[in-house]
Design a protein around this motif. Structure first.
Motif, PDB file in Angstrom:
ATOM      1  N   LEU A   1     -13.192  18.731  -1.807  1.00 18.59           N
ATOM      2  CA  LEU A   1     -12.568  17.649  -2.569  1.00 18.59           C
ATOM      3  C   LEU A   1     -12.480  16.342  -1.785  1.00 18.59           C
ATOM      4  N   VAL A   2     -12.881  16.373  -0.507  1.00 14.02           N
ATOM      5  CA  VAL A   2     -12.746  15.194   0.340  1.00 14.02           C
ATOM      6  C   VAL A   2     -14.125  14.579   0.583  1.00 14.02           C
ATOM      7  N   LYS A   3     -14.247  13.315   0.240  1.00 14.44           N
ATOM      8  CA  LYS A   3     -15.493  12.597   0.512  1.00 14.44           C
ATOM      9  C   LYS A   3     -15.239  11.563   1.608  1.00 14.44           C
ATOM     10  N   ALA A   4     -16.299  11.221   2.326  1.00  9.26           N
ATOM     11  CA  ALA A   4     -16.161  10.268   3.424  1.00  9.26           C
ATOM     12  C   ALA A   4     -17.268   9.222   3.349  1.00  9.26           C
ATOM     13  N   ASP A   5     -16.898   7.986   3.636  1.00  8.33           N
ATOM     14  CA  ASP A   5     -17.851   6.880   3.694  1.00  8.33           C
ATOM     15  C   ASP A   5     -17.645   6.129   4.995  1.00  8.33           C
TER      16      ASP A   5
ATOM     17  N   ARG B   1     -14.480   5.498   9.476  1.00  7.51           N
ATOM     18  CA  ARG B   1     -14.849   6.437   8.404  1.00  7.51           C
ATOM     19  C   ARG B   1     -13.659   6.628   7.481  1.00  7.51           C
ATOM     20  N   TRP B   2     -13.888   6.369   6.202  1.00 12.52           N
ATOM     21  CA  TRP B   2     -12.852   6.432   5.168  1.00 12.52           C
ATOM     22  C   TRP B   2     -12.946   7.770   4.443  1.00 12.52           C
ATOM     23  N   TYR B   3     -11.881   8.552   4.521  1.00 11.05           N
ATOM     24  CA  TYR B   3     -11.809   9.865   3.882  1.00 11.05           C
ATOM     25  C   TYR B   3     -10.859   9.766   2.693  1.00 11.05           C
ATOM     26  N   GLU B   4     -11.309  10.255   1.547  1.00 12.31           N
ATOM     27  CA  GLU B   4     -10.509  10.152   0.341  1.00 12.31           C
ATOM     28  C   GLU B   4     -10.675  11.412  -0.495  1.00 12.31           C
ATOM     29  N   LYS B   5      -9.570  11.903  -1.016  1.00 12.74           N
ATOM     30  CA  LYS B   5      -9.604  13.072  -1.880  1.00 12.74           C
ATOM     31  C   LYS B   5      -9.983  12.645  -3.292  1.00 12.74           C
ATOM     32  N   ALA B   6     -10.734  13.480  -3.968  1.00 16.85           N
ATOM     33  CA  ALA B   6     -11.278  13.118  -5.274  1.00 16.85           C
ATOM     34  C   ALA B   6     -10.199  12.731  -6.273  1.00 16.85           C
ATOM     35  N   ASP B   7      -9.059  13.403  -6.233  1.00 19.85           N
ATOM     36  CA  ASP B   7      -8.009  13.152  -7.218  1.00 19.85           C
ATOM     37  C   ASP B   7      -6.857  12.329  -6.654  1.00 19.85           C
ATOM     38  N   SER B   8      -7.094  11.623  -5.537  1.00 18.04           N
ATOM     39  CA  SER B   8      -5.999  10.869  -4.914  1.00 18.04           C
ATOM     40  C   SER B   8      -5.589   9.691  -5.785  1.00 18.04           C
ATOM     41  N   ALA B   9      -4.299   9.399  -5.787  1.00 18.27           N
ATOM     42  CA  ALA B   9      -3.765   8.274  -6.544  1.00 18.27           C
ATOM     43  C   ALA B   9      -3.699   7.041  -5.650  1.00 18.27           C
ATOM     44  N   PRO B  10      -3.736   5.842  -6.252  1.00 17.47           N
ATOM     45  CA  PRO B  10      -3.596   4.624  -5.435  1.00 17.47           C
ATOM     46  C   PRO B  10      -2.264   4.621  -4.694  1.00 17.47           C
TER      47      PRO B  10
ATOM     48  N   GLY C   1      -8.235  11.349  26.028  1.00 19.49           N
ATOM     49  CA  GLY C   1      -7.899  10.822  27.344  1.00 19.49           C
ATOM     50  C   GLY C   1      -8.424   9.434  27.633  1.00 19.49           C
ATOM     51  N   MET C   2      -8.733   8.667  26.598  1.00 17.18           N
ATOM     52  CA  MET C   2      -9.298   7.316  26.680  1.00 17.18           C
ATOM     53  C   MET C   2     -10.783   7.314  27.023  1.00 17.18           C
ATOM     54  N   ILE C   3     -11.336   8.473  27.372  1.00 14.91           N
ATOM     55  CA  ILE C   3     -12.714   8.504  27.865  1.00 14.91           C
ATOM     56  C   ILE C   3     -13.639   9.386  27.026  1.00 14.91           C
ATOM     57  N   ALA C   4     -13.106  10.092  26.035  1.00 15.73           N
ATOM     58  CA  ALA C   4     -13.926  11.030  25.268  1.00 15.73           C
ATOM     59  C   ALA C   4     -13.457  11.041  23.815  1.00 15.73           C
ATOM     60  N   GLY C   5     -14.234  11.730  22.958  1.00 14.28           N
ATOM     61  CA  GLY C   5     -13.874  11.884  21.557  1.00 14.28           C
ATOM     62  C   GLY C   5     -14.668  10.974  20.650  1.00 14.28           C
ATOM     63  N   SER C   6     -14.639  11.288  19.352  1.00 19.84           N
ATOM     64  CA  SER C   6     -15.362  10.506  18.353  1.00 19.84           C
ATOM     65  C   SER C   6     -14.860  10.878  16.972  1.00 19.84           C
ATOM     66  N   VAL C   7     -15.197  10.067  15.982  1.00 19.10           N
ATOM     67  CA  VAL C   7     -14.819  10.415  14.611  1.00 19.10           C
ATOM     68  C   VAL C   7     -15.537  11.686  14.168  1.00 19.10           C
ATOM     69  N   ASP C   8     -16.775  11.896  14.635  1.00 19.15           N
ATOM     70  CA  ASP C   8     -17.506  13.110  14.256  1.00 19.15           C
ATOM     71  C   ASP C   8     -16.771  14.363  14.702  1.00 19.15           C
ATOM     72  N   LEU C   9     -16.245  14.353  15.918  1.00 17.43           N
ATOM     73  CA  LEU C   9     -15.546  15.512  16.448  1.00 17.43           C
ATOM     74  C   LEU C   9     -14.210  15.748  15.746  1.00 17.43           C
ATOM     75  N   TYR C  10     -13.721  14.752  15.037  1.00 15.11           N
ATOM     76  CA  TYR C  10     -12.439  14.860  14.329  1.00 15.11           C
ATOM     77  C   TYR C  10     -12.607  14.920  12.812  1.00 15.11           C
ATOM     78  N   ASP C  11     -13.816  15.101  12.334  1.00 16.52           N
ATOM     79  CA  ASP C  11     -14.043  15.179  10.893  1.00 16.52           C
ATOM     80  C   ASP C  11     -13.107  16.174  10.216  1.00 16.52           C
ATOM     81  N   SER C  12     -13.053  17.396  10.738  1.00 13.94           N
ATOM     82  CA  SER C  12     -12.264  18.438  10.090  1.00 13.94           C
ATOM     83  C   SER C  12     -10.769  18.194  10.234  1.00 13.94           C
ATOM     84  N   VAL C  13     -10.352  17.627  11.359  1.00 17.68           N
ATOM     85  CA  VAL C  13      -8.934  17.312  11.547  1.00 17.68           C
ATOM     86  C   VAL C  13      -8.470  16.317  10.490  1.00 17.68           C
ATOM     87  N   VAL C  14      -9.206  15.217  10.365  1.00 16.21           N
ATOM     88  CA  VAL C  14      -8.815  14.161   9.444  1.00 16.21           C
ATOM     89  C   VAL C  14      -8.958  14.621   8.000  1.00 16.21           C
ATOM     90  N   ALA C  15     -10.067  15.284   7.688  1.00 16.51           N
ATOM     91  CA  ALA C  15     -10.254  15.789   6.324  1.00 16.51           C
ATOM     92  C   ALA C  15      -9.151  16.769   5.946  1.00 16.51           C
TER      93      ALA C  15
END
Length: 320
Positions: free
Chosen positions: A58-62, A77-86, A97-111
């Motif tokens: 139900l979650v799409k990302a752009d 990256r903007w994640y939005e649920k299909a039935d989300s209300a405004p 740690g300021m030196i590692a990580g990315s939005v790709d590695l956090y896709d599932s966390v944020v979704a």
């Protein structure tokens, strides 16, 4: 005083130990090795969650690009649920740690947050220290995402008065720094949610009571902060937006949710920051989880401890 590790976390750590002994710690200031290990760890932690996008139908990302203060182009990256209300939205800064990580590695966390709450998230691929950005560069990247979201509020069906900033570990520190920038620059911010945040470059002295439990060590902390701050590290020249524990006053900052484990080297700085906020009459909710280590929620996402923490986070996000 003796600490006790949460039994469900202890079982996970024991299973990991039985799979192979820990690698020797990287030398202090070896940010390349620390980044490589952090990236590998985050990939493994991501594997403990449902995969995105298949696990979150139900979650799409752009993806979009925003301009930071120095003109650098930053992926968001903007994640939005299909039935989300405004309504409300959250800007999220990942850990590392300021030196590692990315939005790709956090896709599932944020979704996962979006699926559970229906609140859309904007995840920020801020530049990493020291090779891509130093000083206030990363926090300016997160702030640029916040202002971009405010500018796109009508198109994305977001109320600009109901935008929060959130992050974990280093991202928690960047979220706190973004809240400081928002106050100084007159940008509305509904809340700051700081998960075991990295706030203070002066947290460098080992505590022997915590030493048996820490994964992110004091030497790692030295490496991460030195990578970010360079020659300013440890001096009065450290900008408070980069190390929020140094800010002169917290009055007027956004309401805060602060969460940390008692077996985390960030415990004292997180509690102190929350106390400062409360004493300045900033609405503040603080949780110190008994028996919890750094990233306890990601290490054992099905544990009672993690489920309790996630329930609190979902409540705060849903109330925006």
């Amino acid at each position: 005083m003796a600490f006790t590790l949460d039994p469900e976390l202890a079982a996970v750590l024991q299973a990991l130990a039985e799979q192979g002994g820990p690698a020797p710690p990287p030398a202090r200031d070896d940010w390349r090795t620390l980044r490589a290990r952090g990236t590998a760890s985050m990939r493994w932690l991501a594997s403990l969650l449902p995969a995105y996008p298949s696990g979150f139908p139900l979650v799409k990302a752009d993806s979009h690009k925003v301009r930071s203060a120095d003109g650098a182009e930053i992926l968001v990256r903007w994640y939005e649920k299909a039935d989300s209300a405004p309504g409300s939205a959250v800007v999220y800064a990942h850990g590392g740690g300021m030196i590692a990580g990315s939005v790709d590695l956090y896709d599932s966390v944020v979704a996962g947050y979006v699926q559970a709450t229906g609140v859309p998230f904007l995840s920020v691929d801020y530049r990493l220290a020291p090779d891509a950005a130093t000083g206030t560069g990363p926090v300016e990247d997160v702030f640029a995402a916040l202002t971009w979201l405010g500018g796109q509020a009508a198109e994305l069906r977001v109320d600009p008065r109901r935008i929060a900033v959130m992050g974990d570990s280093a991202g928690g520190g960047l979220a706190a720094g973004t809240a400081i920038l928002a106050r100084e620059r007159g940008v509305p911010l509904a809340r700051q949610a700081l998960l075991y945040p990295m706030l203070d470059d002066r947290t460098l002295t080992p505590d022997p009571r915590l030493t048996p439990y820490v994964a992110w060590t004091w030497d790692d902390n030295w490496t991460g902060w030195h990578a970010l701050l360079g020659t300013a590290f440890g001096t009065d020249a450290v900008p408070p937006e980069a190390a929020p524990a140094r800010v002169a006053t917290v009055a007027g900052l956004a309401p805060a949710y602060v969460e940390v484990g008692e077996l985390d080297i960030f415990r004292a700085e997180a509690v102190t920051y929350a106390q400062r906020l409360a004493e300045a009459d900033v609405s503040t909710e603080l949780h110190v989880h008994s028996g919890a280590i750094h990233e306890y929620d990601r290490l054992a996402p099905a544990s009672r401890l993690a489920r309790r923490a996630m329930e609190d986070r979902r409540r705060v996000i849903s109330a925006l």
